[in-house]
Design a protein around this motif. Structure first.
Motif, short mmCIF file in Angstrom:
data_model
loop_
_atom_site.label_atom_id
_atom_site.label_comp_id
_atom_site.label_asym_id
_atom_site.label_seq_id
_atom_site.Cartn_x
_atom_site.Cartn_y
_atom_site.Cartn_z
N PHE A 165 20.30 0.07 6.68
CA PHE A 165 20.04 0.78 7.94
C PHE A 165 18.57 1.01 8.28
O PHE A 165 18.26 1.23 9.44
CB PHE A 165 20.75 2.15 7.91
CG PHE A 165 22.24 2.04 8.08
CD1 PHE A 165 22.78 1.78 9.32
CD2 PHE A 165 23.08 2.17 6.99
CE1 PHE A 165 24.15 1.67 9.48
CE2 PHE A 165 24.45 2.06 7.14
CZ PHE A 165 25.00 1.81 8.39
N ILE A 166 17.70 1.06 7.28
CA ILE A 166 16.37 1.61 7.58
C ILE A 166 15.28 0.54 7.63
O ILE A 166 15.04 -0.18 6.65
CB ILE A 166 16.03 2.73 6.58
CG1 ILE A 166 17.09 3.82 6.75
CG2 ILE A 166 14.63 3.30 6.84
CD1 ILE A 166 17.00 4.92 5.75
N ASP A 167 14.65 0.46 8.79
CA ASP A 167 13.50 -0.43 8.99
C ASP A 167 12.22 0.40 8.90
O ASP A 167 12.26 1.62 9.09
CB ASP A 167 13.56 -1.04 10.41
CG ASP A 167 14.53 -2.21 10.48
OD1 ASP A 167 14.53 -3.03 9.54
OD2 ASP A 167 15.29 -2.28 11.46
N PRO A 168 11.08 -0.26 8.66
CA PRO A 168 9.82 0.48 8.68
C PRO A 168 9.66 1.26 10.00
O PRO A 168 10.04 0.75 11.06
CB PRO A 168 8.76 -0.62 8.56
CG PRO A 168 9.45 -1.72 7.83
CD PRO A 168 10.89 -1.67 8.29
N PHE A 169 9.18 2.48 9.89
CA PHE A 169 8.91 3.40 11.01
C PHE A 169 10.15 4.03 11.61
O PHE A 169 10.04 4.84 12.53
CB PHE A 169 8.06 2.73 12.12
CG PHE A 169 6.81 2.11 11.57
CD1 PHE A 169 5.81 2.89 11.00
CD2 PHE A 169 6.64 0.73 11.57
CE1 PHE A 169 4.66 2.31 10.47
CE2 PHE A 169 5.49 0.14 11.03
CZ PHE A 169 4.51 0.94 10.48
N ASP A 170 11.33 3.69 11.13
CA ASP A 170 12.52 4.44 11.57
C ASP A 170 12.35 5.89 11.14
O ASP A 170 11.84 6.17 10.05
CB ASP A 170 13.78 3.88 10.88
CG ASP A 170 14.36 2.69 11.62
OD1 ASP A 170 13.96 2.45 12.78
OD2 ASP A 170 15.22 2.01 11.03
N SER A 210 0.82 -1.21 0.00
CA SER A 210 0.00 0.00 0.00
C SER A 210 0.85 1.26 0.00
O SER A 210 0.44 2.31 -0.49
CB SER A 210 -0.95 -0.01 1.19
OG SER A 210 -0.20 -0.10 2.37
N VAL A 211 2.08 1.16 0.53
CA VAL A 211 2.94 2.36 0.58
C VAL A 211 3.15 2.93 -0.83
O VAL A 211 3.30 4.15 -1.00
CB VAL A 211 4.29 2.03 1.28
CG1 VAL A 211 5.17 1.12 0.43
CG2 VAL A 211 5.05 3.31 1.60
N LEU A 212 3.08 2.07 -1.83
CA LEU A 212 3.35 2.55 -3.19
C LEU A 212 2.27 3.49 -3.71
O LEU A 212 2.53 4.31 -4.59
CB LEU A 212 3.54 1.36 -4.14
CG LEU A 212 4.82 0.57 -3.84
CD1 LEU A 212 4.83 -0.76 -4.56
CD2 LEU A 212 6.06 1.38 -4.21
N GLU A 271 9.49 2.56 4.09
CA GLU A 271 8.42 2.87 5.05
C GLU A 271 8.94 3.55 6.31
O GLU A 271 8.50 3.27 7.43
CB GLU A 271 7.63 1.60 5.41
CG GLU A 271 6.94 1.01 4.20
CD GLU A 271 6.09 -0.21 4.52
OE1 GLU A 271 5.41 -0.20 5.54
OE2 GLU A 271 6.13 -1.15 3.71
N SER A 272 9.90 4.44 6.12
CA SER A 272 10.42 5.21 7.26
C SER A 272 9.55 6.44 7.48
O SER A 272 8.73 6.80 6.63
CB SER A 272 11.86 5.63 6.98
OG SER A 272 11.89 6.46 5.84
N ALA A 279 14.22 10.88 -0.17
CA ALA A 279 12.86 10.72 0.34
C ALA A 279 12.18 9.52 -0.32
O ALA A 279 11.49 8.73 0.34
CB ALA A 279 12.05 11.99 0.09
N LEU A 280 12.42 9.38 -1.62
CA LEU A 280 11.79 8.27 -2.34
C LEU A 280 12.24 6.93 -1.73
O LEU A 280 11.43 6.03 -1.46
CB LEU A 280 12.16 8.35 -3.82
CG LEU A 280 11.57 7.31 -4.73
CD1 LEU A 280 10.05 7.35 -4.72
CD2 LEU A 280 12.06 7.50 -6.16
N MET A 281 13.54 6.82 -1.49
CA MET A 281 14.04 5.55 -0.94
C MET A 281 13.60 5.35 0.50
O MET A 281 13.30 4.22 0.91
CB MET A 281 15.54 5.51 -1.06
CG MET A 281 15.89 5.43 -2.53
SD MET A 281 17.56 5.06 -2.84
CE MET A 281 17.48 4.88 -4.62
N GLY A 282 13.55 6.44 1.25
CA GLY A 282 13.06 6.36 2.63
C GLY A 282 11.62 5.90 2.66
O GLY A 282 11.21 5.11 3.52
N MET A 283 10.82 6.41 1.69
CA MET A 283 9.41 6.02 1.65
C MET A 283 9.27 4.55 1.30
O MET A 283 8.43 3.84 1.87
CB MET A 283 8.67 6.86 0.62
CG MET A 283 8.35 8.24 1.10
SD MET A 283 7.95 9.20 -0.34
CE MET A 283 6.72 10.23 0.23
#
Ligand code: PMP
Length: 359
Positions: free
Chosen positions: A102-107, A4-6, A127-128, A120-124
């Motif tokens: 390094f990045i997990d969801p909600f980080d 759904s994040v997409l 799911e950060s 930002a695109l990669m962070g999204m």
């Protein structure tokens, strides 16, 4: 069944390309002055083109999985051991790899704004939770106290120096202050570092929380071959290699990048031309009513544009001159464009076209 994040993510907007001018205005690709993508207008030297030709003869084989030749040259170029160097298919893949490591969801991650939109695109995609730290109030320069207040609890702070699109660099000692204060990692994107002549790669040895990404696309004129690298602690490099697709740097890319790193004096001469052209452009553009260029340390300029000239990008495109419309970028106020420094001939075409569209 798709994540759904997409539905909340817009894909990367690469801006306009010569093919767009051809489609919209019937201008043949060869007639376009492309100053939209921060590429180097000069081709690589003959030795690099020869290395590419030689490697074409071996495309039935996979590249060396350890990329020993390229890592060896990068080690010589950066003065750091191969254990501190990870490769990627452009620095874009490195950014993706760093996020995967390094990045997990909600980080929480913090991104200076305005800056390169891929963070930002990669962070999204990971799911950060993203905190954009604006710099506009400070003339697009970083205010470390403000940044660190906003970046509290951040797993990663994304910085870019020289920053795309502002062209500004971190101030003396600012990175050290940020590194000392950061609770998580600091990613410093140095895709344009060679144009500014400053780099933080030597700080990696004493700062395990720093990752510096670099590109062969800009200074080394290899945008089409997709080679990037990063400098980080050996333990981080090991994990970056785990998440990279095997063979993601092509054998042609490896051969070209290796040869390019042996031609640094050639590229330094080109840089002299580009830097003096950049200053020429700043001076000339600042005399055009309605255009306000910012000082830059990179191979491009950010220019504020009077609202009355907000269709400037399209008007230039209809004349075969491509610049980047960055008006909609978050963290910027009002119409702005970004202009890549071209060859002296290209820059003259740009200047005369700017005079026409603003008069
Ligand atoms: N970082 C910045 C700041 C950029 O502007 C770009 C290219 N536009 C990149 C990284 C990616 O470059 P590449 O993938 O070609 O190395």
């Amino acid at each position: 069944l798709q994540r759904s994040v997409l539905t909340y993510i817009e894909g990367y907007d690469p801006g306009i390309f010569p093919q767009d001018a051809e489609e919209r205005y019937g201008i043949a690709g060869g007639q376009v002055t492309n100053l939209a993508s921060n590429e180097n207008p000069y081709k690589p030297p003959g030795s690099v083109l020869e290395a590419i030709e030689t490697s074409i003869g071996q495309v039935n084989r996979y590249p060396d999985p350890g990329y020993r030749e390229l890592k060896g040259e990068l080690s010589r170029y950066t003065g750091l051991p191969p254990e501190n160097i990870a490769l990627g298919n452009g620095s874009t893949e490195i950014l993706d790899m760093v996020c995967k490591v390094f990045i997990d969801p909600f980080d929480r991650i913090s991104i200076i704004s305005p800056s390169y939109t891929m963070y930002a695109l990669m962070g999204m995609i990971r799911e950060s939770t993203i905190e954009f730290v604006e710099t506009r109030e400070n003339g697009y320069r970083i205010d470390v106290d403000f940044l660190m207040k906003r970046a509290r609890d951040s797993k990663m702070i994304f910085l870019c120096s020289p920053n795309n699109p502002t062209g500004m660099v971190l101030g003396d000692g600012q990175l050290e202050e940020i590194l000392a204060d950061a609770e998580g990692m600091v990613l410093l994107d140095e895709a344009y570092a060679e144009f500014a002549g400053i780099s933080a790669i030597d700080l990696v040895a004493d700062h395990p929380n720093l990752v510096v990404t670099r590109s062969m696309s800009k200074f080394f004129s290899l945008a089409g071959l997709r080679v990037g690298y990063c400098i980080a602690g050996a333990d981080i490099v090991e994990n970056l290699e785990k998440v990279r697709q095997p063979f993601s740097i092509s054998s042609i890319g490896e051969a070209a990048a290796t040869a390019a790193l042996r031609e640094v004096p050639y590229y330094e001469k080109m840089r002299e031309v580009l830097l003096s052209e950049r200053e020429h452009l700043v001076e000339k553009i600042s005399r055009i009513p309605g255009l306000y260029p910012y000082p830059s340390r990179a191979n491009f300029l950010m220019v504020r544009v009077d609202p009355g000239l907000s269709d400037i990008v399209e008007s230039l495109m209809s004349m075969g001159v491509l610049v980047r419309d960055i008006g909609g970028l978050s963290g910027l106020d009002g119409p702005h464009i970004r202009i890549t420094v071209g060859t002296p001939g290209e820059n003259e075409i740009l200047l005369s076209s700017l005079e026409k569209v603003t008069s």
